[in-house]
Scaffold this motif. Structure first.
Motif, PDB file in Angstrom:
ATOM      1  N   THR A  70      13.506  44.061  18.175  1.00 53.30           N
ATOM      2  CA  THR A  70      14.837  42.569  17.711  1.00 53.30           C
ATOM      3  C   THR A  70      15.078  41.607  18.872  1.00 53.30           C
ATOM      4  O   THR A  70      14.955  40.772  18.546  1.00 53.30           O
ATOM      5  CB  THR A  70      15.451  42.903  16.641  1.00 53.30           C
ATOM      6  OG1 THR A  70      14.827  43.835  15.194  1.00 53.30           O
ATOM      7  CG2 THR A  70      15.913  41.614  16.381  1.00 53.30           C
ATOM      8  N   MET A  74      12.944  38.183  18.738  1.00 50.46           N
ATOM      9  CA  MET A  74      13.744  37.753  17.424  1.00 50.46           C
ATOM     10  C   MET A  74      14.408  35.846  18.038  1.00 50.46           C
ATOM     11  O   MET A  74      13.904  36.153  19.197  1.00 50.46           O
ATOM     12  CB  MET A  74      14.896  38.028  17.299  1.00 50.46           C
ATOM     13  CG  MET A  74      16.857  38.050  17.994  1.00 50.46           C
ATOM     14  SD  MET A  74      17.805  39.095  17.173  1.00 50.46           S
ATOM     15  CE  MET A  74      18.796  38.718  18.392  1.00 50.46           C
ATOM     16  N   VAL A 142      15.571  37.324  10.802  1.00 48.76           N
ATOM     17  CA  VAL A 142      15.185  38.790  11.333  1.00 48.76           C
ATOM     18  C   VAL A 142      15.193  39.489   9.413  1.00 48.76           C
ATOM     19  O   VAL A 142      15.983  39.210   8.999  1.00 48.76           O
ATOM     20  CB  VAL A 142      16.380  39.206  12.048  1.00 48.76           C
ATOM     21  CG1 VAL A 142      16.135  40.709  12.209  1.00 48.76           C
ATOM     22  CG2 VAL A 142      16.828  38.958  13.363  1.00 48.76           C
ATOM     23  N   ASP A 166      10.960  43.722  11.328  1.00 49.35           N
ATOM     24  CA  ASP A 166      10.982  45.020  11.573  1.00 49.35           C
ATOM     25  C   ASP A 166      10.359  45.850  10.300  1.00 49.35           C
ATOM     26  O   ASP A 166      11.263  45.575   9.499  1.00 49.35           O
ATOM     27  CB  ASP A 166      12.345  45.744  11.990  1.00 49.35           C
ATOM     28  CG  ASP A 166      13.100  44.899  13.065  1.00 49.35           C
ATOM     29  OD1 ASP A 166      11.893  44.934  14.394  1.00 49.35           O
ATOM     30  OD2 ASP A 166      13.506  44.769  13.733  1.00 49.35           O
TER      31      ASP A 166
END
Length: 256
Positions: A70, A74, A142, A166
């Protein structure tokens, strides 16, 4: 299922194996689906040094790897975090993500809404409980999927362009969390190409092409591309458990 995950890291002088059971407890969802034990050995003579709680280590190291992905992938001004699922991995991801990153809003969805409400009430920060996956993911920067889904629950048409996902659940070759549209229109990163191509239904059944392993981004041989819609498919690697177990053992030894 019973999984055996042995690994040796010369750089860390660490030798270990994790034994992990996977059972879907439909009658009693309070029982963890994954339970694990890690055996740590002396790499010089094979002597058993320690037996460690692999369930805790698995939760921590999985979330840590997702957090690394991330951080790299991201969008630069991520404000909204969405977690799909409300189990052990949801909690470990929430803890590290809210520790490392600053989000203006955190949302959660679970197929059992009562469990999502219980999760939201158990954490320190404010969490919005959503009634549907679409509500939870719309506009999110996210998205973390940590569910027991066997068919897609996250659809590409709902995902904001430039968002990062994710994907941690669906660890069997015939299980999915993400649909074809998302898989084929994202830039796909994995922890291991070899594992993703034989273990991940999201990868296998969509026919999506792996762009890079996370390690390739970390060592600079592949770009991160945070301006794109990205998916990190994490299946977990034995070396992560081995290095984490050695870290825990060394920390314990130093304090004793």
């Amino acid at each position: 299922f019973l999984g055996v995950m042995p690994a040796y890291s010369a750089a860390d002088d660490a030798l270990a194996t994790k034994l992990v059971t996977f059972y879907e407890h439909k009658k009693d969802p309070s029982v963890p689906s994954h339970q694990a034990t890690i055996l740590l050995f002396n790499p010089t003579n094979g002597h058993l040094k320690a037996v460690l709680d692999g369930t805790v280590i698995t939760a921590k190291r999985t979330a840590a790897v997702s957090a690394i992905a991330t951080k790299l992938l991201m969008p630069p001004f991520a404000e909204v975090l969405c977690i799909l699922g409300a189990g052990v991995q949801a909690r470990s991801h929430y803890d590290i993500f809210t520790e490392l990153f600053i989000f203006k809003e955190v949302r959660i969805w679970n197929h059992n809404k009562d469990k999502a409400v219980k999760f939201a009430n158990s954490v320190n920060g404010p969490v919005k409980v959503c009634s549907s996956v679409q509500e939870a993911v719309t506009g999110a920067d996210v998205i973390v999927t940590v569910t027991m889904a066997t068919t897609p629950i996250l659809f590409g048409e709902w995902v904001k362009p430039g968002a990062h996902v994710d994907a941690v659940g669906a660890s069997r070759p015939d299980w999915r969390e993400l649909d074809d549209e998302l898989m084929k229109n994202c830039v796909l990163f994995v922890d291991s190409r070899e594992a993703a191509c034989v273990e991940s239904g999201d990868v296998i059944l969509s026919g999506a092409e792996v762009f890079a392993e996370l390690g390739e981004v970390l060592n600079g041989t592949k770009p991160a591309l945070p301006e794109k819609t990205t998916v990190f498919k994490g299946l977990g690697m034995a070396v992560e458990d081995t290095v984490a177990a050695k870290f825990v053992y060394d920390s314990w030894s130093a304090s004793n």
